[in-house]
Structure formats: structure tokens, C-alpha cells
Design a protein around this motif. Structure first.
Motif, PDB file in Angstrom:
ATOM      1  N   SER A  60     -15.703  68.453  38.047  1.00 12.79           N
ATOM      2  CA  SER A  60     -15.220  68.463  39.426  1.00 12.79           C
ATOM      3  C   SER A  60     -16.006  67.493  40.309  1.00 12.79           C
ATOM      4  O   SER A  60     -15.470  66.940  41.264  1.00 12.79           O
ATOM      5  N   THR A 155      -8.191  70.445  40.682  1.00  8.44           N
ATOM      6  CA  THR A 155      -9.308  70.993  39.901  1.00  8.44           C
ATOM      7  C   THR A 155      -9.773  69.961  38.871  1.00  8.44           C
ATOM      8  O   THR A 155      -9.063  68.998  38.571  1.00  8.44           O
ATOM      9  N   LYS A 196      -4.182  68.543  38.085  1.00 11.61           N
ATOM     10  CA  LYS A 196      -5.364  68.260  37.247  1.00 11.61           C
ATOM     11  C   LYS A 196      -5.408  66.769  36.893  1.00 11.61           C
ATOM     12  O   LYS A 196      -4.995  66.372  35.796  1.00 11.61           O
TER      13      LYS A 196
END
Ligand code: AMP
Ligand code: FES
Ligand code: ZN
Ligand code: ZN
Length: 306
Positions: A60, A155, A196
Motif C-alpha cells: 500500500s 487497496t 486493485k
């Protein structure tokens, strides 16, 4: 060893692409993979407000740095989960990174959001702590991102994460989750979509990226995740990758293209909203998972730390 692009001295070798890169072209490779993921899955646009969920781990941290470098509008959100030194260290790293780079990252505390820290969960909840923790994170990230006017929640899940989750769901025939294995989950009403963008990059590539860019990150894994099945799945997949080149990418992207369509009708459950908090839920009781855990904890006299 020569860089595949410029023929200067290479520093990084990527077996799965039969490529070698100098530092400059490795960074370019990382950006290209992220851009490809964003475009091919129609994740988000440059004018959208992205809420990046930042744990302090390498993925992250890389994610928010790369998107910021690429000119996307990012705001980080970190939730201090209350797992002793692990959470203290994560918060410290995230705050320091935000101060030094000027990238905004807001810090929240699970204790304030939910009334309890993860470490306070006692039996029988302590046995399924990772799963409860995952649900709490998802729930509060949704609420925070809506309050911040986010268009998407980003994320740091990477290719290894996606493959290990997929393997677990296939091994145990978790049909209800198989259709949800996708790098974009559309939002509904107030809820932003979830994306993502690191899905084309591996654990190893992201580790090399953060080291090269000197991005700080928490090295330790969560102490409560010891013995989680996903760790074994990752080991198996890493072993396979040493024998069969690019097997992880083949596994995941072939699944999306050829197998996932078979599961698309399996999850047609009626969408309901929690009668306590209004959050989307598929529970028959009409009360979402987080509210029902809250009720159970309030109803029990089991309140001391675990
Ligand atoms: P994990 O489930 O711990 O592998 O985390 C997957 C992703 O969830 C990370 O890459 C982050 O984007 C997000 N995440 C995990 N923990 C936190 C946290 N404490 N605060 C904010 N985001 C988180
Ligand atoms: Fe949630 Fe480890 S991060 S239990
Ligand atoms: Zn080069
Ligand atoms: Zn609820």
C-alpha cells in the motif's frame, strides 16, 4: 547483465518476463504495469478522488507513491487497529511518509470507530480474529471513503495476494466468493467502487520497488496472522513459479477470462441494508456483520483484554 531496454548495466532480473532492467527502466516497468491495470479494468480516471487504504506495508505504501507520481488525486487513509507495537510502528511510518512527501494520509483509530481494538477481542472471537479484522477494515474504509467524497477505494493487493485468495476459494469451493475475484468491484449508492491497481505486480517486484525508491514500510507481518492459510498458498505458488515461468499471472488472468464467467450467476443474493447502520448486507437477520458483532460484545460480560 544488460538492461533489456537501454543495454546499460541492469540491476534487476524478472524471470517471469525474461527481462532485465536498470533502475530507471524498472521504475518505468512498474508504472507501465499499474497504468495497464488501471486502463484494462477501467479502474478510475485522473479527475477522480482516490482514497488509498494505507496499512504501512510495502504494497500500500508503493501504491500511494506510484499513483501520486503518476499524477492521480490521492488521499491516504490509515486505520490504527490497536495491535500493540505492530500498529504503533505502522502509524509512525505512515505519518512520517506523509510528512516527508506531502501526500495527505488521514489516520483513524479502530478504538474510536468501533469502541474496541483488535487486541481486545477475547474468545470465541479471538479464534477468527483475522477474518473479523478484515470485515471491520472493509466496513470502516467504506464509511470513511464515503465521508471523504471518494470515488474509489484503492487497496494494495498484488498478484500474489489475488492468486492466494483465488487458490483458497477454489480449494474449498467457496462459490459465493469466486465471482467477486476481480480487480474492480463496482460501488452502489454511497459506496465507492473498490480497485486493485497493483494486480499485475508481484510481492517480489513491489519489494524491489520500495527498496529502490527508499519508501519506508513495516517489514513485520501482523503478529496475529501467524498460521493463516494464505501464507501456505503463497509458498506453494512461489514454488510453482520457480518451476513454471509466469504461472501466477497465467492462473489469475486465465481464471478471470475463462472460468469466472461460470460463477457470475451464483451470487445473485438479494441486496438488503442493515436495520441498525444502513450498510449493505446479505445477512438474513437484516443486521450487518459489524453491527451484530457489536451487539454480541455489548451483550456479553466478556469485556477485558484478550
Ligand atoms: P491485508 O488484508 O492486510 O493484506 O491488506 C490488504 C490491503 O488492505 C492493504 O494493501 C491496504 O490497502 C489495506 N489495509 C490493510 N490494513 C489497513 C489498515 N490498517 N489501514 C488502512 N488500510 C489497510
Ligand atoms: Fe488484522 Fe492482523 S491485520 S488481524
Ligand atoms: Zn535501462
Ligand atoms: Zn450495520
Amino acid at each position: 547483465m544488460k538492461c533489456t531496454v537501454c543495454k546499460k548495466e541492469a540491476t534487476i532480473r524478472l524471470h517471469r518476463h525474461k527481462a532485465k532492467f536498470c533502475n530507471e527502466h524498472f521504475i518505468e516497468y512498474v508504472y507501465r504495469q499499474v497504468e495497464r491495470a488501471i486502463k484494462s479494468f477501467k479502474m478510475f480516471r485522473k479527475d477522480e478522488n482516490l482514497i488509498v487504504a494505507v496499512s504501512g506495508g510495502k504494497d500500500s505504501m508503493a501504491c500511494i507513491e506510484v499513483l501520486n507520481e503518476m499524477g492521480y488525486r490521492v488521499t491516504g487513509v490509515h486505520i490504527n487497529l490497536g495491535i500493540h507495537e505492530f500498529s504503533e510502528k505502522s502509524e509512525e511510518i505512515v505519518r512520517k511518509f506523509s510528512r516527508e512527501t506531502g501526500i495527505p494520509i488521514k489516520v483513524y483509530y479502530l478504538k474510536e470507530l468501533f469502541g474496541k481494538e483488535i487486541i481486545e477481542f477475547k474468545r470465541p472471537y479471538a479464534e477468527k480474529i483475522c477474518s473479523i479484522c478484515g470485515k471491520l477494515k472493509r466496513y470502516y474504509l467504506n464509511i470513511i471513503a464515503s465521508e471523504l467524497g471518494g470515488d474509489a477505494i484503492v487497496t494494495g493487493h498484488n498478484l500474489d495476494d489475488a492468486c492466494s485468495i483465488l487458490l483458497g476459494n477454489l480449494l474449498f469451493a467457496q462459490v459465493q466468493y469466486l465471482s467477486k475475484q476481480y480487480p474492480v468491484v463496482e460501488g452502489e449508492g454511497e459506496l465507492p467502487r473498490k480497485v486493485k491497481p497493483l494486480i499485475r505486480l508481484t510481492d517480489d517486484e513491489l519489494k524491489q520497488y520500495v527498496e529502490l525508491r527508499k519508501i519506508p514500510f513495516v517489514q513485520e507481518k501482523c503478529p496475529l496472522s501467524k498460521g493463516a492459510n494464505t501464507i501456505y498458498y503463497k509458498e506453494v505458488l512461489n514454488y510453482l513459479e520457480t518451476k513454471i515461468r509466469s504461472v501466477k499471472a497465467e492462473f489469475y488472468f486465465n481464471y478471470l477470462k475463462k472460468l469466472r464467467p461460470y460463477f457470475l450467476n451464483e451470487e445473485e443474493t438479494e441486496v438488503k441494508y442493515c436495520r441498525v447502520c444502513g450498510y449493505k448486507t446479505s445477512s438474513r437477520s437484516g443486521i450487518c456483520y459489524v453491527c451484530s458483532i457489536k451487539n454480541e460484545l455489548e451483550g456479553s460480560d466478556d469485556k477485558g483484554p484478550y
